[in-house]
Design a protein around this motif. Structure first.
Motif, PDB file in Angstrom:
ATOM      1  N   THR A 169      -4.978 -38.554  78.532  1.00 24.77           N
ATOM      2  CA  THR A 169      -4.265 -36.922  79.153  1.00 24.77           C
ATOM      3  C   THR A 169      -5.308 -35.872  78.739  1.00 24.77           C
ATOM      4  O   THR A 169      -5.724 -35.965  77.493  1.00 24.77           O
ATOM      5  N   GLU A 184      -1.814 -28.007  93.862  1.00 26.11           N
ATOM      6  CA  GLU A 184      -2.517 -28.937  94.783  1.00 26.11           C
ATOM      7  C   GLU A 184      -3.971 -28.973  94.861  1.00 26.11           C
ATOM      8  O   GLU A 184      -4.452 -29.879  94.949  1.00 26.11           O
ATOM      9  N   ARG A 203      -5.192 -30.464  91.934  1.00 30.46           N
ATOM     10  CA  ARG A 203      -5.148 -32.183  92.069  1.00 30.46           C
ATOM     11  C   ARG A 203      -6.330 -32.599  92.523  1.00 30.46           C
ATOM     12  O   ARG A 203      -6.698 -33.611  92.274  1.00 30.46           O
ATOM     13  N   GLY A 209      -4.318 -38.817  88.159  1.00 30.33           N
ATOM     14  CA  GLY A 209      -3.221 -37.886  88.565  1.00 30.33           C
ATOM     15  C   GLY A 209      -3.096 -36.636  87.668  1.00 30.33           C
ATOM     16  O   GLY A 209      -3.428 -36.324  86.667  1.00 30.33           O
ATOM     17  N   GLN A 211       0.134 -33.577  86.729  1.00 28.23           N
ATOM     18  CA  GLN A 211       1.477 -33.210  87.073  1.00 28.23           C
ATOM     19  C   GLN A 211       1.819 -31.771  86.293  1.00 28.23           C
ATOM     20  O   GLN A 211       1.069 -31.799  85.426  1.00 28.23           O
ATOM     21  N   THR A 215       4.024 -30.426  83.829  1.00 31.90           N
ATOM     22  CA  THR A 215       5.198 -31.060  82.918  1.00 31.90           C
ATOM     23  C   THR A 215       5.932 -30.230  82.214  1.00 31.90           C
ATOM     24  O   THR A 215       6.887 -30.261  81.600  1.00 31.90           O
ATOM     25  N   LEU A 252      -0.151 -28.038  82.716  1.00 34.65           N
ATOM     26  CA  LEU A 252      -0.625 -29.071  83.652  1.00 34.65           C
ATOM     27  C   LEU A 252      -0.811 -30.363  82.729  1.00 34.65           C
ATOM     28  O   LEU A 252      -1.873 -30.126  81.717  1.00 34.65           O
TER      29      LEU A 252
END
Length: 209
Positions: free
Chosen positions: A105, A117, A120, A139, A141, A143, A152
């Motif tokens: 991570t 987006e 991403r 991925g 996200q 959080t 992020l």
């Protein structure tokens, strides 16, 4: 023991032998415990040579396993020598217990204006172009959200721990560079609102009571 003159001597020898046996048994208890623990490690194999572990707060590799101790090679080339019982009595992390592939991570703390987006899509382009990615997990996200920033979390997978470390560093560097170049307003900032005097009010002047 059949002769009276020697009976007391024989009794003393036997008593001394018993005491010595007790002392030796107590002294050897720890050693025997280590040997038994070594046999348990060999049979159950919670660790193996070259396994990646986190033990005593250190990240390293199992370099040597004996019946009494384990040598852990730390990332900065230090060696930690631990009793074999440590791996049966204390919790530790084994990152390669069943397989070597891992998911890592990268956390970014950005302004609320960040285009998630778009970021991403950029993350996917970064990992797909990287030689460290294993082609499995990727991925991004959101959080968390605090009063000033959003959090992020980018995730990606690699074939082993050392490759994952390089991949995480690459993702972090390239995402920060992308944000700095294309969306500098999305970097964390402290905003201050300066309100003028309200309706019907006038600013205070020196000498006003």
């Amino acid at each position: 023991m059949q002769y009276d003159p020697l009976r007391e001597l024989g009794t003393g020898i036997l008593a001394s032998a018993g005491i010595v046996g007790i002392v030796v048994g107590i002294a050897a208890q720890r050693t025997l415990g280590d040997l038994i623990a070594g046999i348990q490690i060999a049979l159950t194999q919670p660790i193996r040579v070259e396994d990646v572990v986190i033990v005593e707060g250190e990240f390293g590799w199992i370099e040597e396993i004996t019946l009494t101790y384990v040598v852990v090679r730390v990332w900065d080339r230090r060696r930690i020598v631990l009793p074999i019982t440590h791996f049966l009595e204390q919790p530790f992390q084994n990152w390669t217990r069943t397989s070597a592939d891992l998911i890592g991570t990268v956390f970014l703390y950005l302004d609320y204006t960040v285009p998630v987006e778009e970021l991403r899509d950029e993350l996917r382009r970064i990992v797909e172009a990287s030689e460290h990615w294993d082609g499995d997990v990727v991925g991004l996200q959101m959080t968390d959200a605090s009063e000033r920033t959003v959090t992020l979390r980018a995730t990606a997978s690699a074939k082993d721990a050392s490759t994952l470390w390089s991949l995480r560093c690459e993702i972090r560097e390239r995402l920060v560079a992308y944000i700095r170049e294309h969306h500098p307003d999305a970097l964390p900032a402290l905003r201050t609102r300066l309100d003028g005097p309200g309706e019907g009010e006038r600013p205070a002047r020196g000498g006003d009571a």
